[in-house]
Design a protein around this motif. Sequence first.
Motif, PDB file in Angstrom:
ATOM      1  N   ALA A 356      15.429   4.541   6.551  1.00 14.98           N
ATOM      2  CA  ALA A 356      13.988   4.481   6.292  1.00 14.98           C
ATOM      3  C   ALA A 356      13.174   3.895   7.434  1.00 14.98           C
ATOM      4  CB  ALA A 356      13.727   3.656   5.033  1.00 14.98           C
ATOM      5  N   ARG A 357      13.805   3.192   8.369  1.00 18.69           N
ATOM      6  CA  ARG A 357      13.039   2.416   9.333  1.00 18.69           C
ATOM      7  C   ARG A 357      12.128   3.269  10.207  1.00 18.69           C
ATOM      8  NH1 ARG A 357      17.084  -1.047  12.521  1.00 18.69           N
ATOM      9  NH2 ARG A 357      15.098  -1.833  13.343  1.00 18.69           N
ATOM     10  N   GLY A 358      12.500   4.519  10.434  1.00 21.82           N
ATOM     11  CA  GLY A 358      11.655   5.387  11.250  1.00 21.82           C
ATOM     12  C   GLY A 358      10.278   5.604  10.659  1.00 21.82           C
ATOM     13  N   GLY A 359      10.176   5.525   9.338  1.00 22.39           N
ATOM     14  CA  GLY A 359       8.888   5.714   8.693  1.00 22.39           C
ATOM     15  C   GLY A 359       7.973   4.505   8.800  1.00 22.39           C
ATOM     16  N   PHE A 360       8.497   3.416   9.375  1.00 19.68           N
ATOM     17  CA  PHE A 360       7.697   2.194   9.503  1.00 19.68           C
ATOM     18  C   PHE A 360       7.420   1.851  10.961  1.00 19.68           C
ATOM     19  CE2 PHE A 360       9.726   1.978   5.401  1.00 19.68           C
ATOM     20  CZ  PHE A 360       8.724   1.503   4.580  1.00 19.68           C
ATOM     21  N   SER A 361       7.593   2.811  11.842  1.00 22.33           N
ATOM     22  CA  SER A 361       7.331   2.566  13.255  1.00 22.33           C
ATOM     23  C   SER A 361       5.828   2.573  13.506  1.00 22.33           C
ATOM     24  CB  SER A 361       8.010   3.639  14.109  1.00 22.33           C
ATOM     25  OG  SER A 361       7.511   4.920  13.750  1.00 22.33           O
ATOM     26  N   GLY A 362       5.432   2.039  14.626  1.00 18.93           N
ATOM     27  CA  GLY A 362       4.020   2.052  14.997  1.00 18.93           C
ATOM     28  C   GLY A 362       3.331   0.719  14.844  1.00 18.93           C
ATOM     29  N   GLY A 363       4.022  -0.264  14.272  1.00 20.34           N
ATOM     30  CA  GLY A 363       3.450  -1.605  14.158  1.00 20.34           C
ATOM     31  C   GLY A 363       2.327  -1.671  13.135  1.00 20.34           C
ATOM     32  N   GLY A 364       1.674  -2.819  13.122  1.00 19.65           N
ATOM     33  CA  GLY A 364       0.580  -3.031  12.176  1.00 19.65           C
ATOM     34  C   GLY A 364       1.064  -3.594  10.853  1.00 19.65           C
ATOM     35  N   ARG A 365       0.184  -4.251  10.153  1.00 26.07           N
ATOM     36  CA  ARG A 365       0.521  -4.852   8.863  1.00 26.07           C
ATOM     37  C   ARG A 365       0.531  -3.804   7.762  1.00 26.07           C
ATOM     38  NH1 ARG A 365      -3.424  -8.896   7.263  1.00 26.07           N
ATOM     39  NH2 ARG A 365      -1.824  -9.474   5.764  1.00 26.07           N
ATOM     40  N   ARG A 366       1.391  -4.029   6.767  1.00 29.18           N
ATOM     41  CA  ARG A 366       1.528  -3.083   5.664  1.00 29.18           C
ATOM     42  C   ARG A 366       1.604  -3.838   4.344  1.00 29.18           C
ATOM     43  NH1 ARG A 366       3.563   2.109   7.410  1.00 29.18           N
ATOM     44  NH2 ARG A 366       3.889   2.103   9.671  1.00 29.18           N
ATOM     45  N   LEU A 367       1.233  -3.133   3.304  1.00 31.15           N
ATOM     46  CA  LEU A 367       1.403  -3.624   1.945  1.00 31.15           C
ATOM     47  C   LEU A 367       1.944  -2.468   1.125  1.00 31.15           C
ATOM     48  CD1 LEU A 367       1.062  -5.773  -0.261  1.00 31.15           C
ATOM     49  CD2 LEU A 367      -1.308  -5.008  -0.547  1.00 31.15           C
ATOM     50  N   ALA A 368       3.092  -2.708   0.486  1.00 30.90           N
ATOM     51  CA  ALA A 368       3.760  -1.654  -0.297  1.00 30.90           C
ATOM     52  C   ALA A 368       3.981  -0.398   0.536  1.00 30.90           C
ATOM     53  CB  ALA A 368       2.973  -1.342  -1.554  1.00 30.90           C
ATOM     54  N   GLY A 369       4.281  -0.606   1.821  1.00 28.25           N
ATOM     55  CA  GLY A 369       4.670   0.496   2.689  1.00 28.25           C
ATOM     56  C   GLY A 369       3.555   1.211   3.403  1.00 28.25           C
ATOM     57  N   ARG A 370       2.308   0.843   3.138  1.00 26.38           N
ATOM     58  CA  ARG A 370       1.194   1.578   3.723  1.00 26.38           C
ATOM     59  C   ARG A 370       0.279   0.648   4.514  1.00 26.38           C
ATOM     60  NH1 ARG A 370       0.228   6.216   0.658  1.00 26.38           N
ATOM     61  NH2 ARG A 370      -1.400   6.741   2.176  1.00 26.38           N
ATOM     62  N   PRO A 371      -0.425   1.179   5.542  1.00 25.69           N
ATOM     63  CA  PRO A 371      -1.378   0.365   6.308  1.00 25.69           C
ATOM     64  C   PRO A 371      -2.485  -0.174   5.408  1.00 25.69           C
ATOM     65  CG  PRO A 371      -0.872   2.408   7.463  1.00 25.69           C
ATOM     66  CD  PRO A 371      -0.280   2.548   6.100  1.00 25.69           C
ATOM     67  N   LEU A 372      -3.121  -1.250   5.840  1.00 30.41           N
ATOM     68  CA  LEU A 372      -4.113  -1.938   5.024  1.00 30.41           C
ATOM     69  C   LEU A 372      -5.496  -1.325   5.175  1.00 30.41           C
ATOM     70  CD1 LEU A 372      -3.076  -5.670   5.621  1.00 30.41           C
ATOM     71  CD2 LEU A 372      -2.151  -4.008   4.002  1.00 30.41           C
ATOM     72  N   THR A 373      -5.642  -0.069   4.779  1.00 30.33           N
ATOM     73  CA  THR A 373      -6.951   0.568   4.773  1.00 30.33           C
ATOM     74  C   THR A 373      -7.648   0.250   3.445  1.00 30.33           C
ATOM     75  OG1 THR A 373      -6.147   2.617   3.770  1.00 30.33           O
ATOM     76  CG2 THR A 373      -6.047   2.451   6.177  1.00 30.33           C
ATOM     77  N   ALA A 374      -8.977   0.305   3.447  1.00 31.37           N
ATOM     78  CA  ALA A 374      -9.731   0.013   2.226  1.00 31.37           C
ATOM     79  C   ALA A 374      -9.349   0.972   1.107  1.00 31.37           C
ATOM     80  CB  ALA A 374     -11.235   0.090   2.506  1.00 31.37           C
ATOM     81  N   GLU A 375      -9.159   2.245   1.438  1.00 31.20           N
ATOM     82  CA  GLU A 375      -8.792   3.228   0.413  1.00 31.20           C
ATOM     83  C   GLU A 375      -7.434   2.905  -0.196  1.00 31.20           C
ATOM     84  OE1 GLU A 375      -8.207   8.084  -0.060  1.00 31.20           O
ATOM     85  OE2 GLU A 375      -8.536   7.198   1.913  1.00 31.20           O
ATOM     86  N   ARG A 376      -6.481   2.566   0.654  1.00 31.08           N
ATOM     87  CA  ARG A 376      -5.141   2.266   0.157  1.00 31.08           C
ATOM     88  C   ARG A 376      -5.137   0.977  -0.668  1.00 31.08           C
ATOM     89  NH1 ARG A 376      -0.504   3.479  -2.156  1.00 31.08           N
ATOM     90  NH2 ARG A 376       1.270   2.240  -1.428  1.00 31.08           N
ATOM     91  N   LEU A 377      -5.858  -0.030  -0.222  1.00 30.54           N
ATOM     92  CA  LEU A 377      -5.905  -1.296  -0.960  1.00 30.54           C
ATOM     93  C   LEU A 377      -6.551  -1.111  -2.329  1.00 30.54           C
ATOM     94  CD1 LEU A 377      -6.935  -3.669   1.962  1.00 30.54           C
ATOM     95  CD2 LEU A 377      -4.707  -3.580   0.838  1.00 30.54           C
ATOM     96  N   SER A 378      -7.620  -0.313  -2.388  1.00 28.30           N
ATOM     97  CA  SER A 378      -8.258  -0.046  -3.672  1.00 28.30           C
ATOM     98  C   SER A 378      -7.317   0.712  -4.599  1.00 28.30           C
ATOM     99  CB  SER A 378      -9.554   0.746  -3.467  1.00 28.30           C
ATOM    100  OG  SER A 378     -10.525  -0.047  -2.819  1.00 28.30           O
ATOM    101  N   ASP A 379      -6.536   1.621  -4.037  1.00 22.73           N
ATOM    102  CA  ASP A 379      -5.562   2.355  -4.843  1.00 22.73           C
ATOM    103  C   ASP A 379      -4.499   1.411  -5.402  1.00 22.73           C
ATOM    104  OD1 ASP A 379      -4.278   4.886  -5.787  1.00 22.73           O
ATOM    105  OD2 ASP A 379      -2.698   4.240  -4.428  1.00 22.73           O
ATOM    106  N   LEU A 380      -4.048   0.451  -4.579  1.00 24.74           N
ATOM    107  CA  LEU A 380      -3.049  -0.506  -5.041  1.00 24.74           C
ATOM    108  C   LEU A 380      -3.597  -1.414  -6.128  1.00 24.74           C
ATOM    109  CD1 LEU A 380      -1.299  -1.494  -1.688  1.00 24.74           C
ATOM    110  CD2 LEU A 380      -0.306  -0.215  -3.587  1.00 24.74           C
ATOM    111  N   LEU A 381      -4.888  -1.708  -6.111  1.00 26.13           N
ATOM    112  CA  LEU A 381      -5.484  -2.489  -7.194  1.00 26.13           C
ATOM    113  C   LEU A 381      -5.357  -1.752  -8.528  1.00 26.13           C
ATOM    114  CD1 LEU A 381      -8.810  -4.124  -5.954  1.00 26.13           C
ATOM    115  CD2 LEU A 381      -6.787  -5.268  -6.832  1.00 26.13           C
ATOM    116  N   ARG A 382      -5.351  -0.438  -8.476  1.00 24.08           N
ATOM    117  CA  ARG A 382      -5.234   0.345  -9.706  1.00 24.08           C
ATOM    118  C   ARG A 382      -3.786   0.580 -10.104  1.00 24.08           C
ATOM    119  NH1 ARG A 382      -9.596   2.853  -7.059  1.00 24.08           N
ATOM    120  NH2 ARG A 382      -8.206   4.289  -5.977  1.00 24.08           N
TER     121      ARG A 382
END
Length: 427
Positions: A356-382
């Motif tokens: 799985a590690r190849g899918g996490f290349s590119g650096g940056g912070r993540r939450l539940a596997g995804r970058p911390l974009t506003a859209e993704r964070l709002s989706d995780l709230l739901r």
Amino acid sequence: MTTATAWAPFELEIFDEHVQEASFLWSMREDASRDPRYDLDSLCRVDARLEARLDALLVAGEAGMSAARDALRFPDAGTAFAAAVVALESDDRQGFAAVLDSLHRASEGIPAVASALGWVSPDALERVLPGLLAPDLPSEMRYVAIAGCALQRRDPGQALSAALGSPDDRLRARALLAAGELGRTDLRPRVRDALSDDDEACQFAAGYAGLLLGEPEATLALRDLAEQRGLFAERACSMAVRRMPVDTARPWLQELFSAPGGDRAALRGCAALGDAEMVPWLIERMNDLPLARLCAGALWTITGVDPRAEGLEGKAPEDFLSGPTDDPADEDVAMDPDDALPWLDVTAVRRWWSRARGGFSGGGRRLAGRPLTAERLSDLLRTGHQLVRAAAAMELCLSGKARGLFEVRARGSRQRQALPQGGAAQV
């Protein structure tokens, strides 16, 4: 109004049962609100069971109120919650006074009454706020009022500012937390001054609030608390790293882990940082049994991996003891803080990461596997589990995409109303 004498004895016993079940379900809900095995949907299901018991008492009128008041003869946190909700929603001032009086005999009910204020309708809260926030009342009354307001994200106004100057440490700390949760930027200078408070709880609360309000000095203050490895070290560390550059936080966490007593704080910080480059380091730490589940929780939070779906679940070691024992001579009755986190098969985790590690290349912070974009964070709230939802709410607040901190412990129906199908949460 229906009177208690209109009911048969066996019916009155049913009301007593409703109080006891409401007490149990509230305790269950308090745990569930911080449990990664629950998401918003499952939290709402617990809420529905609790609501049914409380509604039965409210529909019963005086008989229900009497049963709730009678339970206060032997008060505990759950019965204080149930009795407070019934009294507040019924506008039973005498009943609520009995609840407040019970706090002198059972102080563990104070957070429960605050929880009740957060649970009831806004109208019920408004009816009692002026009395509870009066400056001449005991500090525990103002504590429950401010905590209840914070849970409903209702600004208590000038009373909050006044509480920041209270000589009572507990009230002052709760007021500081509320200032951050409510987004009270006007109080930021007061919060900054409290970073050097003599009380450790107030120092943490000021750091927490300061971070939410954009106070630059808060990060350093939280780092200091984490390095002191006191009562608030784990929470301070998980907050501090959210405002630290990844390349700075990574070596700091590893150094903190190696310091005596710093391991748990560092692992909590690792989960909050969300740096996939630390996953191999986390996997190696899983061989340390007392820390294995905390490492598993961090892996889960960073990558979003489903341990069951990926076949990563392991078994608890046969000789591993956690939580209270049956030994009456054992004075340690604390619950295991990692009890809700999974045991993983370390060998299976290593194999999974190699794929799985190849899918996490590119650096940056993540939450539940995804970058911390506003859209993704709002989706995780739901859709996320409770720990991920709390992290998503925190990141949205820190990013400036939400004014104040979304309350993931609030009554589920209210959360759903505040979470539109698209866009950021309304606070």
